[in-house]
Structure formats: C-alpha cells, structure tokens
Design an enzyme around this catalytic site. Structure first.
Site, PDB file in Angstrom:
ATOM      1  CD  GLU A 263      -1.794   1.981   2.153  1.00  0.00           C
ATOM      2  OE1 GLU A 263      -1.257   2.998   1.659  1.00  0.00           O
ATOM      3  OE2 GLU A 263      -2.097   1.848   3.341  1.00  0.00           O
ATOM      4  CB  CYS A 300      -1.904   5.947   3.256  1.00  0.00           C
ATOM      5  SG  CYS A 300      -2.704   5.046   4.561  1.00  0.00           S
TER       6      CYS A 300
HETATM    7  P1  NAP Z   1       9.686   3.413   3.388  1.00  0.00           P
HETATM    8  O1  NAP Z   1      10.912   4.177   3.140  1.00  0.00           O
HETATM    9  O2  NAP Z   1       8.929   2.956   2.210  1.00  0.00           O
HETATM   10  O3  NAP Z   1      10.096   2.165   4.295  1.00  0.00           O
HETATM   11  C1  NAP Z   1       9.142   1.244   4.798  1.00  0.00           C
HETATM   12  C2  NAP Z   1       9.845  -0.033   5.185  1.00  0.00           C
HETATM   13  O4  NAP Z   1      10.341  -0.690   4.012  1.00  0.00           O
HETATM   14  C3  NAP Z   1      11.065   0.195   6.066  1.00  0.00           C
HETATM   15  O5  NAP Z   1      11.148  -0.888   6.960  1.00  0.00           O
HETATM   16  C4  NAP Z   1      12.232   0.169   5.090  1.00  0.00           C
HETATM   17  O6  NAP Z   1      13.429  -0.255   5.653  1.00  0.00           O
HETATM   18  C5  NAP Z   1      11.760  -0.848   4.083  1.00  0.00           C
HETATM   19  N1  NAP Z   1      12.297  -0.580   2.746  1.00  0.00           N
HETATM   20  C6  NAP Z   1      12.133   0.543   2.020  1.00  0.00           C
HETATM   21  N2  NAP Z   1      12.745   0.416   0.830  1.00  0.00           N
HETATM   22  C7  NAP Z   1      13.311  -0.808   0.811  1.00  0.00           C
HETATM   23  C8  NAP Z   1      14.095  -1.522  -0.142  1.00  0.00           C
HETATM   24  N3  NAP Z   1      14.433  -0.979  -1.313  1.00  0.00           N
HETATM   25  N4  NAP Z   1      14.522  -2.756   0.169  1.00  0.00           N
HETATM   26  C9  NAP Z   1      14.211  -3.310   1.354  1.00  0.00           C
HETATM   27  N5  NAP Z   1      13.483  -2.686   2.304  1.00  0.00           N
HETATM   28  C10 NAP Z   1      13.037  -1.448   2.037  1.00  0.00           C
HETATM   29  O7  NAP Z   1       8.661   4.241   4.278  1.00  0.00           O
HETATM   30  P2  NAP Z   1       8.860   5.035   5.635  1.00  0.00           P
HETATM   31  O8  NAP Z   1      10.171   4.767   6.252  1.00  0.00           O
HETATM   32  O9  NAP Z   1       7.687   4.710   6.425  1.00  0.00           O
HETATM   33  O10 NAP Z   1       8.740   6.565   5.233  1.00  0.00           O
HETATM   34  C11 NAP Z   1       9.449   7.147   4.164  1.00  0.00           C
HETATM   35  C12 NAP Z   1       8.473   7.776   3.183  1.00  0.00           C
HETATM   36  O11 NAP Z   1       7.493   6.835   2.793  1.00  0.00           O
HETATM   37  C13 NAP Z   1       7.659   8.936   3.734  1.00  0.00           C
HETATM   38  O12 NAP Z   1       8.336  10.138   3.692  1.00  0.00           O
HETATM   39  C14 NAP Z   1       6.454   8.913   2.846  1.00  0.00           C
HETATM   40  O13 NAP Z   1       6.720   9.611   1.664  1.00  0.00           O
HETATM   41  C15 NAP Z   1       6.252   7.470   2.524  1.00  0.00           C
HETATM   42  N6  NAP Z   1       5.175   6.825   3.321  1.00  0.00           N
HETATM   43  C16 NAP Z   1       3.966   6.672   2.751  1.00  0.00           C
HETATM   44  C17 NAP Z   1       2.962   6.067   3.458  1.00  0.00           C
HETATM   45  C18 NAP Z   1       1.623   5.865   2.848  1.00  0.00           C
HETATM   46  O14 NAP Z   1       0.795   5.272   3.499  1.00  0.00           O
HETATM   47  N7  NAP Z   1       1.384   6.300   1.660  1.00  0.00           N
HETATM   48  C19 NAP Z   1       3.157   5.626   4.751  1.00  0.00           C
HETATM   49  C20 NAP Z   1       4.423   5.788   5.315  1.00  0.00           C
HETATM   50  C21 NAP Z   1       5.416   6.372   4.569  1.00  0.00           C
HETATM   51  P3  NAP Z   1      14.322   0.746   6.542  1.00  0.00           P
HETATM   52  O15 NAP Z   1      13.575   0.918   7.840  1.00  0.00           O
HETATM   53  O16 NAP Z   1      15.591   0.010   6.717  1.00  0.00           O
HETATM   54  O17 NAP Z   1      14.446   2.001   5.764  1.00  0.00           O
END
Ligand code: NAP
Length: 523
Positions: A263, A300
C-alpha cells in the site's frame, strides 16, 4: 527493554550492528541498543515459520480466535509501558496512541470473530452427478487455505495499527499463515514489547514455535533477504512508492515469484462542486484543512489534491482555505527522514512552474516539525505536469482550478490510481455529476460523499487499496476483514472421501458456515 530478535519463542542477538530509536520531539536517543538480525537469523526465523505453517495451517478457527484474542489481552496488559514507549518513539500524543492501541486490539478481535465463525473460507460445493450424460460430473469442493509464511514490513506512520500486531499481522495469523515481522527502524522498542505480547499469547494458547518471529534491521539487507527467501510465500507492506516497488520487483524476480501487497502513495483527490462552495465555503475550507493536517499529514489517506470549478466564488474559497491553513497547528513528524522528505517535496511543489502558494507557514528549521502549506495550479498546468500528482507526505495540498466543466472531467480522467476519491456537493447538484462519480469508481478503492478521506473504518465492507500506484494489487484491501484474502488461495477437492475433507467442506457442514452448494447459498 528487549533489544534482541525473536526467532519464534527464542530470543537471539547474533549480530554486531546495533541501533537506537530517537525521540522525534526532543531528538534525544532513547534507551536500548537494538541488535540487527544476521542472515543466519533470517534463515532460522523463516525455517521455523515454514515448520510452524505445517501445523498452524490446520489449526481450527476457534483455536486461532483464542490466540488472536489473547494477543489483544496481552497488548492491553502492557498498559502505560507500551503507551509511553510509543509516544517516545513516534512523538504522537497520548490520545492518538491509546486510540491506535484500541484499534489494534479491536482489529485482532474482529479477525478472531471472523475465523471462529468460519464462512470466510468461501466454501463452494458442486455435488456429483454420476448419471449425467454424456459424461458424469465429479464432486468438486473448493475453499481458501493459508499460503505459507508471510513477511510483514511494519509502517512508520502507524506504530501499532499497521505494525507488529497490526492489520497485516492479524489478517495473516487469522488466515493460518505464520508471520515474520521486519521491524521499522523508527520504533524498535514498541516492536519488542508487542512482539513479546504476541509470543506470550502464542505460548499460552499452545501455538507452534515459529508462528511468529520479529527481526530488527538497519538498512535493506534483512528486508531484502526475507522477500527473497524461498520459503516466504507473501509480503505485506505500507510505506513509500519506492520501497513498495523495490520489494515488488524483488519478489517478481524470484525463481518462484510471490505477491507483495504494498500500500503505497495516494493524493486522495477531493472534487468540490460549485454549489457547495457557494453555500459552505468557510466550513469546507476548515474541514479540508483539518483533514490535511491530521496527524501532521502522515496518513496514506491525506487529501493532497482538491479539485474545484472556477467561478465567482473561487476567490473567497481560496482565501478561506489560505486562512484555514495559516491557523493550523504545527506538529512534529515521525522521524527525520519523513521530515526531510516533506520539506524537500513541499519546496519542489511550491517552486514548480504554474504553482502559486496560497499559504505556507514558514519553517524555523530547528526541529522535525511539519509546517502546513496549500498551493494552487490551473487544470491546464496539472494536466501537463505529472509531478503534480506526486504524494507530498505531510500537511500539504494542491488545489487544481478548472476553468470549465471539460477540464473538471479531464482532471478526473487523468488521475492515477488512488486509495480514495471524494465528491463534495449539495444534494441538488450531486445528481448532475453522475459521470464524475462513474470515473472516480475506476480510479479509487473508496469513493466518499461529502466527507474527508482521513479516518479509515475497520469493518467488513472497507476497501483500503486502490488501482496502481496506490497499491500493487487493487483487488485487495489491507484494512477490514477482506484483508485476510491476501494470504489464502483456493484449493479444490475432487471426489474426496467425506471424512478426509476439511470440516468446512464436509457433507453435514459441522462448522455451520455459509456455503455455496450447487449454486445456492446455504448454511
Ligand atoms: P519506506 O521508506 O517505504 O520504508 C518502509 C519499510 O520498508 C522500512 O522498513 C524500510 O526499511 C523498508 N524498505 C524501504 N525500501 C526498501 C528496499 N528498497 N529494500 C528493502 N526494504 C526497504 O517508508 P517510511 O520509512 O515509512 O517513510 C518514508 C516515506 O514513505 C515517507 O516520507 C512517505 O513519503 C512514505 N510513506 C507513505 C505512506 C503511505 O501510506 N502512503 C506511509 C508511510 C510512509 P528501513 O527501515 O531500513 O528504511
């Protein structure tokens, strides 16, 4: 403070890499050096989950229900220890944390009720017709069964309800799948408390060792290894588009590709019709601004796009919106990365050619606070620039002004897949926008009338998941009881002896569930 990994019922800390959580309000490092899992620990956790699955997949609905309800009790039993740690790690206020804890426990109990009742397995029975001409018809019976170990990536923005014991874990455990959680770096202490609560419940209700594991991680190595592990059969994720797509590609490139139910981003457009702007301009502006700033915009379902028809009331509405945004409270963001992303994307959006700033509370740059902003662009500019559909995760919204009806419909047509789309209008004018309603059904998972998209009810009918890029698979939901279907697949049994059939498919319906028998729904 539990800083180790949970490999089933055992705690393990083989690795050398440690990390700590940071309080996003004070920016102080919190107690606890969490030990990141090694590749060996990843293997151990998945192997245990695979072995547990052989037993757990056949665990009765009543036993799974007791397990899920006991998890809820264990979480509630953590009391203020949990509430305080969540507040420290997320910066979220007490009311929100307690509300999220309630939602998490209700979710667990809702899935308990679902599997105890049992009809979710979608039992379909076509009885044999041995005398059918020209060839006899076999007895075919079909039901959903658990797919195998599920990896859950916990979300930054819901440390409880979309995390260790959140909707993904609850629905996977309910379906009969063991879960391996990849903890989010932002709230490892919360994860440790909840993981222990789940494992206490598993012990008390005699679930197999390996039904649940939780791994700490820094960087992508652990998450990557989990998705690539051959014994993992499905993945659930909530987060960024880049993260979700990276995992989706990893899963698709495996020798045995598996689904990643990600999602991801959404701008959740609100189409505001001219009649309601004329009569309720100020109230609408306040309602929209409040929704944009809820939880510092870190939902989200945050409404990042507002679409209006230009007329003599537009100027007043934009003024109302501007002043509503200027009055919004400034709140802390969940972590440094999210704060920096917000600042960068907000700046990029406000500097985009064709975008006019309507209100922007300036940032003093001293901490991780989200300063709300609202901007405006013409429909013509919006239609030309794909970046204007990009999610700015935080309290930001773009108003698209349409000079005529044609542009209004063109904007709707041009939208990417969304989690939600809203229409706000007076009762009299809504009927005149049937075509808009029709288009939005093709774009979003949930279409809302005269309401804002924030606030996702956890219920049977909820759809939280939309066409790509809102989700990797818009046929499924990650909220509500429908979420269980992500982790089950249909199995058909042909001419199987009655005593060997799963209870859900046996002739005398011992579970008393709703079944489709020879085309008729019966109990
Ligand atoms: P994220 O960067 O997508 O990370 C979520 C989880 O996935 C974390 O555990 C991360 O690991 C892991 N992950 C991300 N990329 C990966 C990859 N290439 N390979 C393996 N694992 C990976 O989200 P976030 O940390 O929650 O927030 C960052 C950004 O995501 C926010 O600024 C926002 O833009 C977006 N976000 C969107 C929503 C939504 O519902 N639309 C919700 C939350 C966040 P690590 O912890 O090691 O980084």
């Amino acid at each position: 403070m539990i800083t180790e990994n949970f490999i089933g019922f055992e705690r393990s800390a083989q690795g050398e890499n440690t990390y700590s959580a940071v309080n996003p309000v004070t920016q102080e490092t919190l107690p606890g050096a969490f030990v990141a899992a090694t590749m060996e620990e990843v293997n151990l956790a998945v192997n245990k989950a695979h072995e547990a699955w052989k037993v757990y997949r056949n665990t009765s609905g009543a036993q799974k229900a007791t397990f899920l309800r006991t998890i809820a009790e264990e979480i509630e039993g953590l009391g203020d220890t949990l509430v305080n740690r969540v507040m420290e790690e997320s910066g979220l206020p007490e009311g929100r944390v307690k509300g999220e804890r309630g939602r998490t426990c209700n979710q667990l109990r809702m899935f308990a009720d679902l599997v105890e009742e049992g009809s979710w397995v979608n039992a379909i029975i076509d009885t044999a017709q041995p005398d059918r001409q020209p060839i006899p018809k076999a007895d075919i019976r079909n039901m959903l069964q658990a797919v195998g170990p599920v990896v859950v990536f916990t979300a930054s923005n819901f440390p409880l309800a979309f995390s260790t014991a959140g909707g993904d874990t609850a629905s996977a455990l309910a379906s009969g799948c063991p879960v391996i959680v990849k903890a989010h770096e932002s709230h490892p202490g919360t994860n440790g408390l909840i993981a222990e609560a789940i494992l206490n419940a598993a012990r008390k209700t005699k679930m197999p060792d390996g039904v649940f594991s939780s791994l700490n991680a820094i960087g992508y190595q652990v998450g990557t290894a989990l998705v690539q592990h051959p014994q993992v059969k499905s993945v659930a994720f909530t987060g960024s588009y880049n993260g979700g797509m990276a995992l989706h590609k990893l899963a698709a490139d495996r020798t045995e590709p598996i689904p990643v139910f990600a999602e991801m981003g959404s701008v959740n457009p609100i189409f505001v019709l001219p009649g309601i702007i004329k009569t309720q301009s100020e109230a609408l502006a306040n309602q929209i601004a409040g929704s944009v700033n809820l939880g510092a915009g870190q939902f989200c379902t945050n409404p990042g796009l507002v679409v209006i028809r230009q007329d003599e009331n537009t100027e007043a509405f934009m003024e109302n919106l501007g002043s509503a945004f200027e009055k919004l409270a400034v709140q802390n963001m969940l972590n440094q990365g999210i704060y920096q992303n917000y600042e960068r994307l907000k700046k990029e959006s406000l500097q985009t050619a064709g975008v006019t700033t309507v209100a922007d509370q300036s940032n003093d740059g001293e901490n991780w606070e989200a300063y709300p902003a609202v901007a405006s662009a013409s429909a013509a500019e919006f239609l030309m620039n794909p970046n204007m559909q990009q999610e700015v995760f935080g309290p930001f919204s773009l108003v698209v002004q349409c000079e005529d009806e044609e542009h209004f419909y063109a904007v709707a047509d041009h939208l990417h897949g969304q989690l939600t789309a809203s229409i706000m209008g007076t009762q009299e004018e809504l009927a005149g926008y049937a075509d808009l309603f029709d288009t939005l059904q093709t774009k979003a998972g949930r279409v809302i009338f005269n309401g804002v998209p924030t606030g996702v009810e956890v219920c049977h009918a909820m759809q939280h998941g939309g066409p790509f890029p809102a989700s990797t698979d818009g046929r499924f939901t990650s909220v509500g009881t429908g979420a269980i279907k992500r982790f089950a697949r249909p199995v058909a049994f042909q001419d199987c002896p009655d005593a060997m059939l799963p209870a859900a498919l046996q002739a005398d319906n011992p579970m008393n569930i709703l079944r489709l028998v020879d085309g008729n729904w019966v109990r």
